[in-house]
Structures are given as structure tokens and as C-alpha cells.
Design an enzyme around this catalytic site. Structure first.
Site, PDB file in Angstrom:
ATOM      1  N   ARG A 118     102.534  16.967 100.103  1.00 22.02           N
ATOM      2  CA  ARG A 118     102.011  17.626  98.907  1.00 22.02           C
ATOM      3  C   ARG A 118     101.856  19.062  99.347  1.00 22.02           C
ATOM      4  NH1 ARG A 118     100.809  20.358  95.164  1.00 22.02           N
ATOM      5  NH2 ARG A 118      99.351  19.869  93.488  1.00 22.02           N
ATOM      6  N   HIS A 127      98.669  24.348  98.649  1.00 25.00           N
ATOM      7  CA  HIS A 127      98.256  24.691  97.287  1.00 25.00           C
ATOM      8  C   HIS A 127      96.742  24.849  97.232  1.00 25.00           C
ATOM      9  CE1 HIS A 127      97.564  20.347  97.482  1.00 25.00           C
ATOM     10  NE2 HIS A 127      96.745  20.475  96.453  1.00 25.00           N
ATOM     11  N   HIS A 164      93.268  24.800  94.001  1.00 21.97           N
ATOM     12  CA  HIS A 164      92.879  24.489  92.621  1.00 21.97           C
ATOM     13  C   HIS A 164      91.688  25.346  92.202  1.00 21.97           C
ATOM     14  CE1 HIS A 164      95.167  20.728  93.130  1.00 21.97           C
ATOM     15  NE2 HIS A 164      94.465  20.499  94.215  1.00 21.97           N
ATOM     16  N   GLU A 192      88.363  19.052  94.601  1.00 20.25           N
ATOM     17  CA  GLU A 192      89.225  17.867  94.723  1.00 20.25           C
ATOM     18  C   GLU A 192      88.584  16.844  95.655  1.00 20.25           C
ATOM     19  OE1 GLU A 192      93.529  18.382  95.617  1.00 20.25           O
ATOM     20  OE2 GLU A 192      93.094  17.137  97.383  1.00 20.25           O
ATOM     21  N   HIS A 219      95.078  24.009 100.903  1.00 21.78           N
ATOM     22  CA  HIS A 219      95.205  22.836 101.757  1.00 21.78           C
ATOM     23  C   HIS A 219      96.579  22.199 101.575  1.00 21.78           C
ATOM     24  CE1 HIS A 219      93.454  21.627  97.873  1.00 21.78           C
ATOM     25  NE2 HIS A 219      94.151  20.502  97.995  1.00 21.78           N
ATOM     26  N   GLU A 270      97.313  18.303  86.847  1.00 20.78           N
ATOM     27  CA  GLU A 270      98.078  18.397  88.085  1.00 20.78           C
ATOM     28  C   GLU A 270      99.212  19.413  87.947  1.00 20.78           C
ATOM     29  OE1 GLU A 270      99.474  17.660  91.930  1.00 20.78           O
ATOM     30  OE2 GLU A 270      97.540  17.212  90.993  1.00 20.78           O
ATOM     31  N   HIS A 303      72.870  -1.122  83.838  1.00 15.82           N
ATOM     32  CA  HIS A 303      72.300   0.115  84.365  1.00 15.82           C
ATOM     33  C   HIS A 303      72.791   1.293  83.544  1.00 15.82           C
ATOM     34  CE1 HIS A 303      76.325   0.118  86.158  1.00 15.82           C
ATOM     35  NE2 HIS A 303      76.186   1.420  86.346  1.00 15.82           N
ATOM     36  N   HIS A 329      73.154   5.938  84.198  1.00 15.92           N
ATOM     37  CA  HIS A 329      72.944   7.083  85.081  1.00 15.92           C
ATOM     38  C   HIS A 329      72.191   8.168  84.330  1.00 15.92           C
ATOM     39  CE1 HIS A 329      75.547   5.194  88.015  1.00 15.92           C
ATOM     40  NE2 HIS A 329      76.421   4.966  87.038  1.00 15.92           N
TER      41      HIS A 329
END
Length: 470
Positions: free
Chosen positions: A164, A167, A169, A173, A212, A234, A348, A350
């Protein structure tokens, strides 16, 4: 004429150029108020006779129980519920979808109101392929689940030794290795370097803007990426190949203090995912260190989650990773949970974050309760994504015969939830009794400690609890 065979074996004539007859359009006499008897209207039955379909286990049970109905192995599944004889569905339809989504096709009677879609199978995402068979990637974002505004996911595959490409972002990530092994490399804004080798079950995180690369070893790999923005794509990644191609060559040469001829063989277009030279087995051979040194261990971009022992409870297990153990991923908290057949992830919700869920193994159903009076039930299998907005209540029940495994991801500085069991166990008994009209024997079973997973009967056609009381 062009004939197409229907799923029923009948042939539908779609017309065609060769040997055509008749007219393209009908006459105005076919408009409403047909008083002629030239062509009597036919009224064939649309009801599917019982001989043409099968009922699944639990399908004729009391519908008020809300038992799971497994349509995967029955002939011509029909949306019949409880003791009713209908309705049936003559089609047209795609039976495979009905089999995979029985709780949509035959919803529990407790489902009510309007709850947005909470499911997306990666199998329905467009699969973008890299160069020369080097791999592929498919994604889920708000285009697929509009309510998934806090997180988006990418499922990526790298063939043996593929990259990959280098690059970065605009979003953070977070990644979980699904299989195989990789070498990751990165350089931060201070010039500190990082390189590590990861395998199935391990995690990495790259902060926004940090460049990375990821390279598979000779066994290839597949991994899951989660980004902290629901509209992440992406296809909008910042790539080294594009940086070079979209900057004037004279400027690139000046930047690197070289001649323009140095870059005569730059790639034509994006590399993105592409074949590579096998990485050396000794990581030291690819460890580059400048004046700023290596990234301190306390700020490491990886965590060997595969080596963490799970916390086991009756009916399953849980492993938690959050900034308390993986500080660099300061907004990501996650839990890897297993649920045995018949058991369930307890009811449950959050308190501070939506929940992004990825299913790694098995089958499950989930009901989302949204205030004040709505709920909807969804079915999941391996490769599916689930999404529950905060603070909607939910559970996850194992509806299959194998261990269910899934990943819960939150945008939170600590993994946490409110357990309905613990909430009521820590509330005065008389208060619970006045609310639910339950007896003292039930009140005595309520736990004061969060259980995460509760055991249950592997036979989903019964409501009798056969596990150890809480």
C-alpha cells in the site's frame, strides 16, 4: 425475439428486433374505465400454497416471544409469523437476501417505528483492484450507512510482497490485522521514525497527516481499517505518486537538488496498491534513524493485540484496547468480543460515542432501540458492518452454531458502556420491582458487576435459561 428464463422456470418474452410484431405502444382505449368485455380480466391467486414452501424452526411459535427464525435452509421462505397463515410473497424477489435477513423479512413484533439502517455488507461494496493483481480494497462510509457519521471502514487485501504505497490521510487510521503479516513504516512531523512487523490480531494506528506505508510479507495479508470520519473515502488518499505527478517537474527537481532527468521514470498515474520487492526478514535492514531518533515506545504506532489474553466470562470473552494501553490512538477505543452459541452480548449502550461494529466470524442479530418508541432488528454474518448511534441501546445474540466474533470500535478516550444488567443490579430492588413488576427471585439474580456476555441455551427454539445464574 429474446427469451429470458425466470427463476420459476417460466420464460418471459422481452421482445427484440428480429421477427418482431405488434406495436410499441397501446391505444388510448386502454386507459381507465374499461367497460368492454372483449378481454375479460383474469384473477389468478397470489397466495403461495403450503405445499410450495417450508416453515423454519420457531416460525410458527408465539410471535410475542421474538425467537430467532433461521431461513437459511428452508424451501421458498415466506414472511409468515406465529400462528398466522399469511402473508406469503409470490415475488419477484431475491431469496438469498431474505435468507440472510430473516429479522427484516419477518421482524419481531417488538420492532416498531423508524430506525435508520444499521447494516452494510462489505460484499456489496465496490471492490477496487490495485496494479497487476497486487490487491484490492472496498469501503463503507456514509454513502452506504448515512447515519455512520463518526467512522468509516475499509477492508483491504495485499498480495504477497505488495505495497500500500507511501501515503497520508486527513483522518486518523486505526487497523486490525485479519490475516497474514505486514511491515509498517512511518515518519512523524519531528522526523522520528517507526517500523514494525505485525501479524493476525495485531493493531496499528497512524495519526492524521503522518505518512506511512504498508507492505505484505510473502504470505500476503488482509486487514481492516477504521477512520474517524464517516465521509472518509479510500479514493481520496494523499499519495506519493500523485504528489510527484501533480507538482511541476522543475519544482520537484529543485526541491531535491537534482536534475529533472532524475525523474524521467516516475510512475504514470497512481501506484496505490502495487507489486513490490520482498522485504528483508531482518527488520533492522529497513530501520532508518535520523537525528530525531526513533519514535518512543510510549508513542508507538502499533500494539501487539494478538498477544493479549482475553477476559473470559460464562458465554464468551472480551479484549479491550484503548488509549490507556495504546496512547497514540487517543480517540479510538475497541473491544474484540467472542460469544458462544446461544449466548449474547448483554443489553447495553454507550454514553459518548457511536459504535462501529465489524463481524469476523459467525452469525448474530442485533436490535437497536431508539427513543422514544422505535426499534429495529438486523442480522449479521462475517464481513458485515454494523453501526449504532449514541446512545441507542442494543444487544448482540449469537444465532449460529459456531463462536461469534466481532469488533466494537468507539470514538472515545476509554472503552465503556452502560450494562442494563448492572444498572438494575445497582438500583434499589424496590425501585426495579415497582417499574417491572418482577418477583424477588429475579431481583436476586441481578449482578452488581458488568458481565459483557451472558450465556444462554444453544437451542434457540426455547426461552428457558440453562446457564449459571448471574
Amino acid at each position: 425475439m429474446v427469451d429470458v428464463e425466470r427463476s420459476s422456470g417460466q420464460v418471459m418474452n422481452l421482445g427484440g428486433r428480429e421477427g418482431s410484431s405488434g406495436s410499441l405502444r397501446g391505444s388510448e382505449s386502454l386507459l381507465g374505465y374499461d367497460t368492454s368485455n372483449d378481454i375479460p380480466m383474469t384473477t389468478p391467486s397470489t397466495v403461495i400454497p403450503p405445499s410450495d414452501f417450508e416453515l423454519a424452526p420457531n416460525q410458527d411459535a408465539d410471535d410475542k416471544l421474538g425467537l430467532y427464525i433461521d431461513l437459511s435452509n428452508v424451501k421458498n421462505p415466506q414472511p409468515i409469523q406465529g400462528s398466522t397463515t399469511g402473508p406469503t410473497d409470490p415475488g419477484p424477489r431475491t431469496q438469498a437476501y431474505d435468507r440472510l435477513n430473516s429479522d427484516i423479512f419477518i421482524p419481531p413484533t417488538t420492532d416498531f417505528g423508524d430506525v435508520p439502517n444499521a447494516k452494510w455488507p462489505f460484499g456489496l461494496s465496490a471492490n477496487r483492484h490495485g496494479l497487476a493483481g497486487a490487491g484490492w480494497a472496498r469501503q463503507q462510509n456514509t454513502d452506504q450507512i448515512p447515519t455512520a457519521t463518526a467512522m468509516a471502514g475499509v477492508n483491504m487485501r495485499l498480495s504477497p510482497n505488495a505495497y500500500r504505497e507511501l501515503h497520508w490521510h486527513k483522518d486518523g487510521e486505526w487497523a486490525l490485522m485479519l490475516n497474514g503479516s505486514v511491515r509498517i513504516q512511518a515518519v512523524n512531523e519531528d522526523g522520528q521514525t517507526f517500523v514494525d512487523d505485525l501479524t493476525q490480531g495485531d493493531v496499528w494506528f497512524f495519526p492524521q497527516g503522518v505518512p506511512h506505508s504498508i507492505q505484505a510479507f510473502e504470505d500476503g495479508c488482509e486487514f481492516l481499517l477504521v477512520f474517524n470520519s464517516g465521509d472518509f473515502s479510500e479514493d481520496n488518499t494523499f499519495l506519493l505518486s500523485e504528489l510527484m505527478e501533480r507538482t511541476p517537474k522543475s519544482v520537484v527537481a529543485k526541491n531535491f537538488r537534482t536534475s529533472v532527468q532524475t525523474f524521467d521514470k516516475l510512475p504514470d498515474g497512481q501506484l496505490w496498491i502495487f507489486p513490490g520487492t520482498a522485504a528483508p526478514s531482518d527488520i533492522a535492514d529497513q530501520t532508518v534513524v535520523g537525528d530525531a531518533g526513533q519514535l518512543p515506545q510510549s508513542q508507538a504506532y502499533s500494539y501487539h493485540f494478538s498477544k493479549q489474553e482475553p477476559y473470559t466470562v460464562p458465554g464468551g470473552s472480551i479484549k479491550i484496547i484503548d488509549p490507556s494501553t495504546f496512547p497514540i490512538a487517543d480517540t479510538f477505543s475497541a473491544a474484540l468480543i467472542t460469544v458462544e452459541p446461544g449466548a449474547m452480548r448483554e443489553m447495553h449502550w454507550h454514553t459518548v460515542s457511536d459504535e462501529w461494529t465489524y463481524f469476523l466470524q459467525g452469525n448474530a442479530r442485533l436490535t437497536v432501540y431508539s427513543a422514544p418508541a422505535s426499534s429495529r432488528t438486523f442480522d449479521f454474518s462475517a464481513g458485515d458492518v454494523g453501526y449504532v448511534p449514541v446512545p441507542n441501546a442494543h444487544y448482540l445474540e449469537n444465532t449460529g452454531t459456531e463462536t461469534l466474533m466481532f469488533l466494537e470500535v468507539l470514538q472515545a478516550s476509554k472503552y465503556s458502556d452502560i450494562s442494563v444488567n448492572q444498572w438494575l443490579g445497582l438500583t434499589a430492588k424496590q425501585v426495579v420491582k415497582d417499574h417491572l413488576n418482577v418477583d424477588d427471585a429475579f431481583l436476586a439474580t441481578l449482578p452488581k458487576v458488568k458481565t459483557y456476555v451472558v450465556p444462554g441455551n444453544k437451542n434457540l427454539s426455547t426461552t428457558n435459561f440453562t446457564g449459571t445464574p448471574l
